[in-house]
Design a protein around this motif. Sequence first.
Motif, PDB file in Angstrom:
ATOM      1  N   GLN A   6      54.049  21.091 -38.178  1.00 50.84           N
ATOM      2  CA  GLN A   6      55.017  22.121 -37.797  1.00 50.84           C
ATOM      3  C   GLN A   6      54.374  23.500 -37.782  1.00 50.84           C
ATOM      4  N   GLN A   7      53.463  23.755 -38.731  1.00 52.23           N
ATOM      5  CA  GLN A   7      52.774  25.045 -38.728  1.00 52.23           C
ATOM      6  C   GLN A   7      51.929  25.211 -37.473  1.00 52.23           C
ATOM      7  N   GLN A   8      51.281  24.137 -37.031  1.00 55.69           N
ATOM      8  CA  GLN A   8      50.498  24.203 -35.799  1.00 55.69           C
ATOM      9  C   GLN A   8      51.391  24.505 -34.603  1.00 55.69           C
ATOM     10  N   ARG A   9      52.555  23.852 -34.562  1.00 51.22           N
ATOM     11  CA  ARG A   9      53.456  24.088 -33.431  1.00 51.22           C
ATOM     12  C   ARG A   9      53.985  25.521 -33.433  1.00 51.22           C
ATOM     13  N   GLU A  10      54.363  26.004 -34.637  1.00 47.58           N
ATOM     14  CA  GLU A  10      54.877  27.373 -34.711  1.00 47.58           C
ATOM     15  C   GLU A  10      53.787  28.381 -34.365  1.00 47.58           C
ATOM     16  N   LYS A  45      41.229  35.862 -23.836  1.00 50.73           N
ATOM     17  CA  LYS A  45      41.100  35.275 -25.169  1.00 50.73           C
ATOM     18  C   LYS A  45      41.341  33.780 -25.095  1.00 50.73           C
ATOM     19  N   SER A  46      40.507  33.058 -25.773  1.00 48.86           N
ATOM     20  CA  SER A  46      40.686  31.601 -25.812  1.00 48.86           C
ATOM     21  C   SER A  46      41.790  31.245 -26.789  1.00 48.86           C
ATOM     22  N   MET A  47      42.310  30.021 -26.633  1.00 47.71           N
ATOM     23  CA  MET A  47      43.372  29.562 -27.524  1.00 47.71           C
ATOM     24  C   MET A  47      42.878  29.469 -28.958  1.00 47.71           C
ATOM     25  N   SER A  48      41.629  29.021 -29.149  1.00 47.80           N
ATOM     26  CA  SER A  48      41.118  28.894 -30.509  1.00 47.80           C
ATOM     27  C   SER A  48      41.031  30.243 -31.199  1.00 47.80           C
ATOM     28  N   THR A  49      40.652  31.299 -30.419  1.00 44.88           N
ATOM     29  CA  THR A  49      40.580  32.637 -30.998  1.00 44.88           C
ATOM     30  C   THR A  49      41.953  33.131 -31.388  1.00 44.88           C
ATOM     31  N   LEU A  50      42.938  32.888 -30.529  1.00 45.61           N
ATOM     32  CA  LEU A  50      44.296  33.320 -30.827  1.00 45.61           C
ATOM     33  C   LEU A  50      44.840  32.618 -32.054  1.00 45.61           C
ATOM     34  N   CYS A  51      44.543  31.317 -32.182  1.00 46.48           N
ATOM     35  CA  CYS A  51      45.053  30.554 -33.313  1.00 46.48           C
ATOM     36  C   CYS A  51      44.422  31.011 -34.613  1.00 46.48           C
ATOM     37  N   ARG A  52      43.132  31.435 -34.536  1.00 45.95           N
ATOM     38  CA  ARG A  52      42.468  31.847 -35.772  1.00 45.95           C
ATOM     39  C   ARG A  52      43.039  33.146 -36.311  1.00 45.95           C
ATOM     40  N   TYR A 108      48.129  30.131 -41.306  1.00 44.96           N
ATOM     41  CA  TYR A 108      49.167  29.107 -41.421  1.00 44.96           C
ATOM     42  C   TYR A 108      50.088  29.376 -42.610  1.00 44.96           C
ATOM     43  N   ASP A 109      49.545  29.963 -43.679  1.00 40.64           N
ATOM     44  CA  ASP A 109      50.363  30.206 -44.871  1.00 40.64           C
ATOM     45  C   ASP A 109      51.456  31.229 -44.614  1.00 40.64           C
ATOM     46  N   ASP A 110      51.286  32.036 -43.564  1.00 41.09           N
ATOM     47  CA  ASP A 110      52.308  33.033 -43.240  1.00 41.09           C
ATOM     48  C   ASP A 110      53.457  32.435 -42.442  1.00 41.09           C
ATOM     49  N   ILE A 111      53.305  31.185 -42.000  1.00 47.37           N
ATOM     50  CA  ILE A 111      54.346  30.540 -41.204  1.00 47.37           C
ATOM     51  C   ILE A 111      55.191  29.685 -42.130  1.00 47.37           C
ATOM     52  N   LEU A 112      56.460  30.002 -42.216  1.00 45.74           N
ATOM     53  CA  LEU A 112      57.357  29.314 -43.144  1.00 45.74           C
ATOM     54  C   LEU A 112      57.844  28.005 -42.538  1.00 45.74           C
ATOM     55  N   THR A 113      57.618  26.927 -43.214  1.00 42.67           N
ATOM     56  CA  THR A 113      58.110  25.619 -42.789  1.00 42.67           C
ATOM     57  C   THR A 113      58.899  24.969 -43.929  1.00 42.67           C
ATOM     58  N   TYR A 114      58.181  24.595 -44.998  1.00 44.69           N
ATOM     59  CA  TYR A 114      58.821  23.989 -46.166  1.00 44.69           C
ATOM     60  C   TYR A 114      58.271  24.640 -47.432  1.00 44.69           C
ATOM     61  N   GLU A 115      59.070  24.613 -48.478  1.00 41.23           N
ATOM     62  CA  GLU A 115      58.616  25.040 -49.805  1.00 41.23           C
ATOM     63  C   GLU A 115      59.025  23.980 -50.806  1.00 41.23           C
ATOM     64  N   GLU A 116      58.071  23.560 -51.632  1.00 43.01           N
ATOM     65  CA  GLU A 116      58.363  22.519 -52.613  1.00 43.01           C
ATOM     66  C   GLU A 116      59.297  23.067 -53.680  1.00 43.01           C
ATOM     67  N   MET A 117      60.311  22.283 -54.017  1.00 40.14           N
ATOM     68  CA  MET A 117      61.350  22.720 -54.949  1.00 40.14           C
ATOM     69  C   MET A 117      61.492  21.735 -56.106  1.00 40.14           C
TER      70      MET A 117
END
Length: 650
Positions: free
Chosen positions: A391-395, A424-431, A435-444
Amino acid sequence: MIMSHMNGYVQEASGQAKSHGERAVDCPGDDSCLVKSPHCSAHMERMQHYQEELKKRREEDTRGKHDIDPNASLRLRKLSQNPKVGIDNPTFEGKEKAIKDTFHQDPVAELVELLQALKWAHHCLGDAQSQQDVELIMQLLAKEDFKNAYSIYIAVSQQMTRVIPTSPLTAQAEDLCQEVQKILLSSQHKEGLELTALLTNPHLQALMKAHDSVAGQEMAEEDLTQYIGESVKLVRLEKARDTPLGATVRNDMDSVLVSRVVKGGAAEKSGLLSEGDEILEINGISIRGKHVNEVHDLLQQMQGTLTFLLIPSSQIKPAPHRQTVMHVRAYFDYDPTDDPFVPCRELGLSFQKGDILHVISQDDTNWWQAYRDGDEDNQPLAGLVPGKSFQQQRETLKKTITDSSQEHQGRLWYAKKSKRPKKKSMSTLCRNIDYDDILTYEEMSLYHQPANRKRPIGLIGPPNSGHDELRRRLLSIEPEKFAVAVPHTTRNSRIHERNGREYHFVSRPAFETDLAGGKFIESGEYERNLYGTGTDSVRHVINSGRICLLCLHTKSLQVLRSSNLKPFVIFIAPPSQERLRTLLASDGKTPKPEDLKEVIEKAREMEQNFGHFFDATIVNMDPDQAFHELRRLIDKLDTEPQWVPTSWLC
């Protein structure tokens, strides 16, 4: 161009989600996620005659169990060569028949021959002790009781050799007994009445039930034969209406493979189906060459015992291990019907931001299996949800595409510039995106607050939402239960003020040192003086046994959450624009329409950007109702455990 990169990247991340369509064999749903696979005649030709081969080999193995090898022992070889047996037929079948007839006619023939051998040995022995031992054996063999016992032994042995244990013929002995009982209901014959009494005996019924249980296990694990180097096994599963089978299938060329075993289903509980197993037959119906849609429709019509003929997966199965359940809070909405990459849409689990999910399997890192909190009783099978990294990759890709599109639109206004921007290449944009800044799940984890250490209550909302009024009302009604943290300031104290009661008066260097050390939840400057609420002040209220009430700004949420204070944050949302106008008018305020619109827009922005920090939301439709709801939420902290980030408890 970017969209094609995204599709390829997500397809690679989702593994076989796109290359192989999965279908839940007993879950209704649409067919939009299925992929029609091509036909392969080579595999079909290889398996066309497997049924006949299996049957022939089983017949040969069964005949081999009953054959007698004349050279298996010296005794049999001697009897087969003995002319006294009266064998006219020189073939071994005639010899075997003569041997069996000899045993049936004179079971003591061996004893006579043994006595003769002992007499010959007695004459040959020169040792007195050995001769005495032989005499004792001869006396034993000559006794009539021993001869009778030996005759019984021979008869029993012959009977045992004829009865060779075989695999169970059926696992429905109990059902057969019930069918016979129904047939005998109208029978008045003596034999029929006796048989009815026998079949209704509790001991016999218990025996049939035990037989079916053992037979089901043996038949489920039975290896039938070897076919072209591959083991073919038979598996029996019970498909009940209240317990789905819980498996998905996919096409691989002309084969139908078990693609996924879903937690909570009969397949997972039995442990007899594995991912990668090829299904040859179901209840005698050939499956090879069928599309997964056909397999789905076929199993939809079947109930009760399902018999699978399988070629086990050649993949090395990892050692079974007990998986721990991971509880997470979702920070995004998910609808599987809108997700083109979900491997099996029927098993997709929809959820909303803030829902608690119980993840019970992460075997597939891209697609976890989970239950939604509170729906376990109504959700017999685990559902598929996107894995965290997937999900982080998709976001990340969505954000990259959005930013790139905005940048491209901006460049259109300056098309006359001579310098072309570098692509700009896609790899450069992704870097550039963490990923930690993208909120998906948090363990509870569940947390029950101690009686002497109450969690601080943080109230947050846009101006004029009523959160400050709710705090003042709590403080005025129960001052012994609620309190506020004493703030810090750098201004000088006034005559009526006492240090530690109205404010903590500190120097500016000391304030700035504590601010740099992260000791303030929130801070600000007013008329060249610094003000702030410190974590130590909140902790002082907690240690006194009271509940600390805080009115928060959005920028203080992250600081408070990163502390060890374990806050419970409640968002006070405004009602509709008309209702908000009425509430403010009752307080003597006359806001402009643009002011009302700004309050509602600010609330929407706060919830969108900081909603993952909120533990509860109260819509302030009526001040009294909002106050009672606030008290209910606070009181619930004493009676019910709450979900908090697992990092708080480490």
